[in-house]
Motif scaffolding. Structure first.
Motif, PDB file in Angstrom:
ATOM      1  N   PRO A 244       9.557  73.996  42.851  1.00  0.00           N
ATOM      2  CA  PRO A 244      10.808  74.649  42.462  1.00  0.00           C
ATOM      3  C   PRO A 244      10.830  76.100  42.926  1.00  0.00           C
ATOM      4  CG  PRO A 244       9.370  74.413  40.573  1.00  0.00           C
ATOM      5  CD  PRO A 244       8.686  73.718  41.704  1.00  0.00           C
ATOM      6  N   HIS A 245      12.017  76.675  42.953  1.00  0.00           N
ATOM      7  CA  HIS A 245      12.133  78.037  43.503  1.00  0.00           C
ATOM      8  C   HIS A 245      11.934  79.119  42.447  1.00  0.00           C
ATOM      9  CE1 HIS A 245      16.190  77.017  42.105  1.00  0.00           C
ATOM     10  NE2 HIS A 245      16.444  78.296  42.021  1.00  0.00           N
ATOM     11  N   TYR A 246      11.616  78.719  41.228  1.00  0.00           N
ATOM     12  CA  TYR A 246      11.249  79.691  40.203  1.00  0.00           C
ATOM     13  C   TYR A 246      10.363  78.991  39.190  1.00  0.00           C
ATOM     14  CZ  TYR A 246      14.807  77.449  37.257  1.00  0.00           C
ATOM     15  OH  TYR A 246      15.541  76.542  36.536  1.00  0.00           O
ATOM     16  N   ALA A 247       9.556  79.763  38.480  1.00  0.00           N
ATOM     17  CA  ALA A 247       8.707  79.213  37.422  1.00  0.00           C
ATOM     18  C   ALA A 247       9.580  78.888  36.214  1.00  0.00           C
ATOM     19  CB  ALA A 247       7.617  80.212  37.048  1.00  0.00           C
ATOM     20  N   SER A 248       9.413  77.661  35.683  1.00  0.00           N
ATOM     21  CA  SER A 248      10.280  77.233  34.591  1.00  0.00           C
ATOM     22  C   SER A 248       9.459  76.551  33.510  1.00  0.00           C
ATOM     23  CB  SER A 248      11.352  76.273  35.112  1.00  0.00           C
ATOM     24  OG  SER A 248      10.746  75.096  35.619  1.00  0.00           O
TER      25      SER A 248
ATOM     26  N   GLY B 164      -1.053  79.100  30.988  1.00  0.00           N
ATOM     27  CA  GLY B 164      -0.333  78.323  31.992  1.00  0.00           C
ATOM     28  C   GLY B 164       0.198  77.008  31.499  1.00  0.00           C
ATOM     29  N   GLU B 165      -0.070  76.659  30.228  1.00  0.00           N
ATOM     30  CA  GLU B 165       0.334  75.356  29.721  1.00  0.00           C
ATOM     31  C   GLU B 165       1.854  75.249  29.622  1.00  0.00           C
ATOM     32  OE1 GLU B 165      -1.149  72.219  26.264  1.00  0.00           O
ATOM     33  OE2 GLU B 165      -1.470  74.375  25.985  1.00  0.00           O
ATOM     34  N   HIS B 166       2.366  74.089  30.036  1.00  0.00           N
ATOM     35  CA  HIS B 166       3.795  73.743  29.982  1.00  0.00           C
ATOM     36  C   HIS B 166       4.662  74.679  30.835  1.00  0.00           C
ATOM     37  CE1 HIS B 166       2.532  70.958  26.993  1.00  0.00           C
ATOM     38  NE2 HIS B 166       2.354  71.848  26.029  1.00  0.00           N
TER      39      HIS B 166
ATOM     40  N   LEU C 231      14.077  79.719  32.770  1.00  0.00           N
ATOM     41  CA  LEU C 231      13.318  80.675  33.563  1.00  0.00           C
ATOM     42  C   LEU C 231      12.233  81.327  32.704  1.00  0.00           C
ATOM     43  CD1 LEU C 231      13.024  82.362  36.209  1.00  0.00           C
ATOM     44  CD2 LEU C 231      14.707  83.944  35.224  1.00  0.00           C
ATOM     45  N   ILE C 232      10.998  81.281  33.195  1.00  0.00           N
ATOM     46  CA  ILE C 232       9.892  81.923  32.475  1.00  0.00           C
ATOM     47  C   ILE C 232      10.071  83.437  32.578  1.00  0.00           C
ATOM     48  CG2 ILE C 232       7.397  82.283  32.435  1.00  0.00           C
ATOM     49  CD1 ILE C 232       8.198  79.517  31.514  1.00  0.00           C
ATOM     50  N   PRO C 233      10.133  84.142  31.446  1.00  0.00           N
ATOM     51  CA  PRO C 233      10.353  85.589  31.491  1.00  0.00           C
ATOM     52  C   PRO C 233       9.110  86.314  32.000  1.00  0.00           C
ATOM     53  CG  PRO C 233       9.993  84.877  29.237  1.00  0.00           C
ATOM     54  CD  PRO C 233      10.075  83.644  30.063  1.00  0.00           C
ATOM     55  N   PRO C 234       9.273  87.505  32.559  1.00  0.00           N
ATOM     56  CA  PRO C 234       8.119  88.283  33.016  1.00  0.00           C
ATOM     57  C   PRO C 234       7.131  88.499  31.874  1.00  0.00           C
ATOM     58  CG  PRO C 234      10.179  89.292  33.762  1.00  0.00           C
ATOM     59  CD  PRO C 234      10.548  88.224  32.800  1.00  0.00           C
ATOM     60  N   GLY C 235       5.861  88.427  32.171  1.00  0.00           N
ATOM     61  CA  GLY C 235       4.815  88.662  31.177  1.00  0.00           C
ATOM     62  C   GLY C 235       4.390  87.433  30.422  1.00  0.00           C
ATOM     63  N   ALA C 236       5.162  86.341  30.481  1.00  0.00           N
ATOM     64  CA  ALA C 236       4.803  85.131  29.741  1.00  0.00           C
ATOM     65  C   ALA C 236       3.589  84.465  30.386  1.00  0.00           C
ATOM     66  CB  ALA C 236       5.977  84.180  29.689  1.00  0.00           C
ATOM     67  N   LYS C 237       2.683  83.959  29.553  1.00  0.00           N
ATOM     68  CA  LYS C 237       1.456  83.316  30.036  1.00  0.00           C
ATOM     69  C   LYS C 237       1.439  81.807  29.768  1.00  0.00           C
ATOM     70  CE  LYS C 237      -0.132  87.403  31.062  1.00  0.00           C
ATOM     71  NZ  LYS C 237      -0.127  87.863  32.473  1.00  0.00           N
ATOM     72  N   ALA C 238       2.273  81.335  28.837  1.00  0.00           N
ATOM     73  CA  ALA C 238       2.273  79.922  28.481  1.00  0.00           C
ATOM     74  C   ALA C 238       3.541  79.621  27.703  1.00  0.00           C
ATOM     75  CB  ALA C 238       1.043  79.561  27.652  1.00  0.00           C
ATOM     76  N   VAL C 239       3.746  78.327  27.430  1.00  0.00           N
ATOM     77  CA  VAL C 239       4.869  77.893  26.598  1.00  0.00           C
ATOM     78  C   VAL C 239       4.300  77.130  25.414  1.00  0.00           C
ATOM     79  CG1 VAL C 239       6.871  76.359  26.449  1.00  0.00           C
ATOM     80  CG2 VAL C 239       6.563  77.816  28.462  1.00  0.00           C
TER      81      VAL C 239
END
Length: 500
Positions: free
Chosen positions: A98-102, A178-180, A138-146
């Motif tokens: 994909p073209h962005y981390a989600s 990095g999970e999810h 969209l994963i926000p800046p600074g996020a490490k996991a979900v």
């Protein structure tokens, strides 16, 4: 599109040629050339004396219809129209996929370990902060996991402010770094080949191309075909009155054209007058009634209707009566006859012509079975050549009946496969369809006839399965049976012996 040289005389093909006597009327200036479907010449003016000419043999007409056309160049088509088409070149990803981390889950994007302070959606997360997120978000800046929604719960801290905590159902160590999270370029990077050229495109290919940023795909060309139905006595619904006939071409011909590799892009119904014939054949407007400014802005399903025809298929009007105007219309438009009659039945008055603008004309007889046999003889190879396909296969099958000779004519007979042999079907008169509807293929019976069990050429129907190679199966030695084990008096029964 240049016609091929002649494939030999009818006599060279082992058949006694059938003869036809053309009616008076304007004729193609080239029709006296054997290349153009006439061996004896024709009248060059309405007042000229008609001359006899030799019809092509079935084999000649079949091969010439394939050889006379060059494949249509590749061109881009909209994704919705590319299904079932052959890709002309490799398709690369225009963006990362994909073209962005989600997010792969509904829940919260988090930074560090909990409990987490809730932040505004979209802002950079500092350590021990979280923000709500949905699947695909969209994963926000600074996020490490979900953190999954079922693994978290909102509580209050000592100051009464909301905080995110792990729920009792959370797994130990959740969420791991990095999970999810679906990483950018996880499936492909920009520039990577997604689909190889030469691929027959299926629905998943179209979806993949869309993900890769494409709105259209380059595909091998196919012929755009327009249909011209003739006959003032033809009715399209209900039960015809005496003197009328029910339309058998409207319900089927467009579908058969698609099966043969063409794109049907319009139908015209005309009467029996010469002016109607001439107008129908000279009409090259890609989309009658559509303003020029609208071309290119129509929905995808209308694209084919915007293109000029490569092939025009007519029904009826190929005989020699006063209401048969195909040859005269072709001559008036400056065209030439490539095939003017075929030494076969049914379907012998079939015509293949080429106009100066490059369009091919296939003239089918008015009787439905005769028309289908003519379409199989001329249309199948022509549309295959235009669509980058090989000449349709003709195989050999053992004949299940003795067929008497018919000197000078090849006979096309629908057949059923019964006990490994091809038995000619019943109800196969030129105006009948019952035999063809139940057939497995068509026999190409030579003029000298066929003996019972003799191998005879045959081809499959456009809507049917490929014919089995019964000739090869007949010559193949029977497989050897494995030696049986001697029977025993005790122990389990070996039931496999019963399946030998």
């Amino acid at each position: 599109m240049t016609p091929a040289p002649p494939h030999g005389s009818p006599a060279a093909a082992g058949e006694e040629p059938a003869t036809n006597t053309p009616a008076d009327g304007p004729a193609d200036a080239a029709s006296g050339n054997p290349e153009h479907g006439s061996a004896g010449g024709r009248a060059g003016s309405p007042g000229g004396a008609p001359q006899r000419h030799l019809a092509h043999t079935w084999q000649e007409a079949w091969q010439l219809a394939f050889d006379c056309a060059a494949p249509i160049p590749a061109a881009p088509v909209a994704l919705r129209e590319a299904l079932g088409r052959t890709l002309a070149a490799d398709v690369e990803a225009l963006v990362d996929l994909p073209h962005y981390a989600s997010s792969a889950m509904d829940g919260w994007a988090v930074n560090g370990s909990g409990p987490w302070i809730l932040a505004e959606p979209g802002q950079r997360l500092a350590p021990h902060q979280a923000s709500p997120i949905v699947t695909g978000g969209l994963i926000p800046p600074g996020a490490k996991a979900v953190l999954r929604s079922e693994s978290g719960t909102i509580a209050s801290d000592e100051d009464g402010l909301p905080v995110l905590q792990l729920a009792g159902s959370a797994k130990p160590g959740e969420p791991r770094n990095g999970e999810h999270i679906r990483k950018a370029a996880e499936e492909a990077v920009a520039g990577e080949v997604l689909i190889k050229g030469g691929t027959l495109l299926n629905p998943a290919h179209l979806a993949l191309a869309a993900l890769g940023g494409h709105d259209a795909l380059p595909v091998l060309g196919k012929a755009v075909v327009r249909l011209v139905f003739t006959g003032s006595e033809v009715v399209t619904a209900g039960i015809p009155q005496p003197g009328e006939v029910r339309d058998t071409f409207g319900p089927q011909l467009a579908g058969v054209v698609e099966m043969l590799g063409g794109i049907c892009a319009g139908e015209t119904k005309i009467g029996d007058s010469y002016t109607e014939w001439l107008a129908a054949l000279e009409d090259t407007d890609p989309a009658p009634g559509i303003p020029a400014a609208a071309v290119g802005k129509l929905p995808a399903r209308s694209t084919a209707e915007q293109l000029p025809a490569d092939v025009v298929i007519t029904t009826g009007g190929t005989g020699r009566s006063g209401t048969d105007h195909l040859r005269r219309s072709v001559a008036e438009l400056g065209g030439r006859l490539l095939v003017d009659g075929i030494a076969m039945r049914p379907g012998h008055p079939a015509v293949l012509a080429e106009l100066p603008d490059g369009r091919f004309i296939i003239g089918l007889p008015g009787n439905p079975l005769a028309a289908m046999m003519a379409l199989s003889t001329l249309g199948a190879p022509l549309l295959a050549a235009l669509a980058h396909r090989p000449l349709p296969p003709v195989t050999e099958v053992p004949c299940g009946a003795m067929i008497e000779p018919d000197p000078g004519r090849t006979r096309l007979m629908p057949f059923r496969l019964l006990y490994g042999m091809a038995s000619p079907a019943q109800h196969t008169g030129p105006g009948m369809m019952r035999g063809l509807a139940a057939a497995d293929g068509v026999l190409v019976v030579p003029p000298h006839g066929v003996q019972l069990g003799e191998l005879v050429p045959a081809f499959a129907l456009p809507w049917g399965a490929a014919l089995p190679d019964l000739a090869a199966a007949k010559d193949k030695p029977a497989p050897k049976r494995a030696a049986r084990k001697p029977g025993g008096t005790s122990g389990p029964v070996d039931w496999s012996e019963l399946l030998g």
